[in-house]
Write a protein that holds these residues in place. Structure first.
Motif, PDB file in Angstrom:
ATOM      1  N   THR A   1     -24.832  18.929 -42.742  1.00 29.81           N
ATOM      2  CA  THR A   1     -26.244  18.749 -42.419  1.00 29.81           C
ATOM      3  C   THR A   1     -27.114  19.584 -43.356  1.00 29.81           C
ATOM      4  O   THR A   1     -26.627  20.480 -44.058  1.00 29.81           O
ATOM      5  CB  THR A   1     -26.542  19.156 -40.969  1.00 29.81           C
ATOM      6  OG1 THR A   1     -26.166  20.532 -40.796  1.00 29.81           O
ATOM      7  CG2 THR A   1     -25.765  18.293 -39.991  1.00 29.81           C
TER       8      THR A   1
ATOM      9  N   THR B   1     -34.572  15.717 -42.686  1.00 30.92           N
ATOM     10  CA  THR B   1     -33.213  16.169 -42.386  1.00 30.92           C
ATOM     11  C   THR B   1     -32.162  15.310 -43.092  1.00 30.92           C
ATOM     12  O   THR B   1     -32.402  14.151 -43.436  1.00 30.92           O
ATOM     13  CB  THR B   1     -32.941  16.148 -40.873  1.00 30.92           C
ATOM     14  OG1 THR B   1     -33.118  14.813 -40.381  1.00 30.92           O
ATOM     15  CG2 THR B   1     -33.893  17.091 -40.152  1.00 30.92           C
TER      16      THR B   1
ATOM     17  N   THR C   1     -32.978  11.435 -46.925  1.00 25.50           N
ATOM     18  CA  THR C   1     -33.566  12.265 -45.877  1.00 25.50           C
ATOM     19  C   THR C   1     -34.221  11.399 -44.809  1.00 25.50           C
ATOM     20  O   THR C   1     -34.691  10.287 -45.075  1.00 25.50           O
ATOM     21  CB  THR C   1     -34.624  13.220 -46.450  1.00 25.50           C
ATOM     22  OG1 THR C   1     -35.641  12.455 -47.111  1.00 25.50           O
ATOM     23  CG2 THR C   1     -34.014  14.188 -47.436  1.00 25.50           C
TER      24      THR C   1
ATOM     25  N   LYS D   1     -31.658  20.154 -44.730  1.00 26.97           N
ATOM     26  CA  LYS D   1     -33.047  19.721 -44.641  1.00 26.97           C
ATOM     27  C   LYS D   1     -33.771  19.994 -45.958  1.00 26.97           C
ATOM     28  O   LYS D   1     -33.625  21.063 -46.555  1.00 26.97           O
ATOM     29  CB  LYS D   1     -33.776  20.438 -43.506  1.00 26.97           C
ATOM     30  CG  LYS D   1     -35.174  19.874 -43.230  1.00 26.97           C
ATOM     31  CD  LYS D   1     -35.761  20.430 -41.943  1.00 26.97           C
ATOM     32  CE  LYS D   1     -37.097  19.759 -41.620  1.00 26.97           C
ATOM     33  NZ  LYS D   1     -37.683  20.253 -40.345  1.00 26.97           N
TER      34      LYS D   1
END
Length: 286
Positions: A204, A250, A245, A206
Motif C-alpha cells: 500500500t 492511495t 492512484t 499514497k
C-alpha cells in the motif's frame, strides 16, 4: 500585496533589495510591479529626432543578454517552507554594468495588475566583471508558498533588471522560463513482515502533493505509479507492475513473495508535480 524590485547603483556596485511590500494592497493580494528605484535620464524629443544620434544610441544601448533561474530546472515548492533558488544574469553596457539581477513572474505583462512575481534577495547578490562593458551577477530568489495558488504550478517567465555604472536602469521582462511545481510525497508499506515464500504480499501507499490553496497536502488521483523491487544484494530496482492512484491518492496491490528484498513505489512526475520515489520497505521472506 503590491511587490516591487528596487535597483540602484552605489559606488559602481549593485544594491538590489528584496521585494518590498507597500501599504496599499490589491484585492487578491497578489499583484506586483517591478518598479525601479530611480529614474533614468532619457534624450529629449529633439535629440531623438537626430538620425545620427539615434543610431549611436541604439548601437550603444545597454542590454541584458541572459538570465537563468535554478539552472533552468523546475522549482518544487511545498506548503510551509520557503524555497530559495539561485540565479545567474549577465548584462552589457558601454558605460560598464553596475549590476544585474533576475526576477520571475507570471501574467500577461509585468505591468498588469493580475501579474505576480518574486524578486532577488538583495544581500545574496555578487557580481563579476567579465570585461569593461559586461558583468555577470549571481544571487538567489525565494518563493513563498503562502503567496502561491494551485494554478501557479506552470511556466514562469524569467526577467532581469540591471543598472549601468552611470546609474541608468534597464530591464528585460522575458529572457527565459522556469517551471514551478507542487512538491510531491510518496509512501509505501509492504506486509506482512516477515512472510513465507510464495505467500501474498500487500503493498500500500499514497501519493500526495502540495495544495497551495489550502496550505496542506492532498492525494493526487488517477496517476500511474510503478511498483518496484530490489532484491537483497542488488544495487537497483526493477519495475514489477504499474498501479493507478485512487480518487484520494492511495495505492494498493498484491504480489507473491519470492525473495528477501525492498519494495517501493515510484512516480515519474507530471508537468505540475515533480517525480518522487518512496523510501523502500524491506520484507524478509522465510
Amino acid at each position: 500585496m503590491r511587490i516591487r524590485a528596487t535597483v540602484a547603483a552605489v559606488s559602481g556596485a549593485l544594491a538590489l533589495s528584496a521585494f518590498a511590500v507597500p501599504a496599499a494592497q490589491a484585492d487578491d493580494g497578489r499583484s506586483w510591479s517591478p518598479d525601479s528605484g530611480f529614474t533614468a535620464t532619457q534624450p529629449s524629443a529633439g535629440e531623438k529626432s537626430k538620425r545620427g544620434f539615434a543610431a549611436a544610441q541604439a548601437a550603444a544601448a545597454p542590454k541584458i543578454t541572459s538570465a537563468v533561474v535554478n539552472g533552468g530546472k523546475p522549482i518544487p515548492v511545498g506548503t510551509k517552507s520557503k524555497q530559495t533558488v539561485p540565479f545567474t544574469a549577465t548584462a552589457t553596457a558601454e558605460a560598464g554594468v553596475g549590476g544585474v539581477a533576475a526576477f520571475i513572474w507570471i501574467g500577461s505583462s509585468v505591468e498588469d495588475e493580475d501579474s505576480f512575481g518574486f524578486g532577488p534577495n538583495g544581500k545574496s547578490i555578487s557580481c563579476k566583471v567579465v570585461s569593461a562593458t559586461t558583468s555577470t551577477c549571481k544571487g538567489t530568489i525565494t518563493l513563498d508558498p503562502g503567496l502561491l495558488i494551485n494554478s501557479d504550478a506552470t511556466w514562469w517567465r524569467v526577467g532581469a533588471s540591471a543598472v549601468t555604472e552611470e546609474g541608468e536602469e534597464f530591464q528585460h521582462e522575458a529572457l527565459s522560463k522556469v517551471r514551478v511545481q507542487r512538491f510531491s510525497k510518496l509512501t509505501v508499506n509492504a506486509s506482512p513482515e516477515p512472510v513465507k515464500k510464495g505467500k501474498t504480499i500487500t503493498v500500500t501507499g499514497k501519493l500526495t502533493r502540495a495544495n497551495w490553496d489550502t496550505g496542506t497536502y492532498k492525494g493526487y488521483s488517477a496517476q500511474a505509479v510503478k511498483l518496484q523491487f530490489k532484491k537483497k544484494g542488488a544495487t537497483s530496482y526493477t519495475t514489477v507492475k504499474t498501479v493507478k492512484t485512487s480518487s484520494t491518492g492511495t495505492l494498493k496491490t498484491t504480489v507473491k513473495a519470492s525473495a528477501d528484498g525492498t519494495w517501493r513505489y515510484s512516480f515519474a512526475g507530471t508537468p505540475s508535480t515533480p517525480a518522487v520515489s518512496a523510501k523502500g520497505d524491506f520484507v524478509d521472506v522465510k
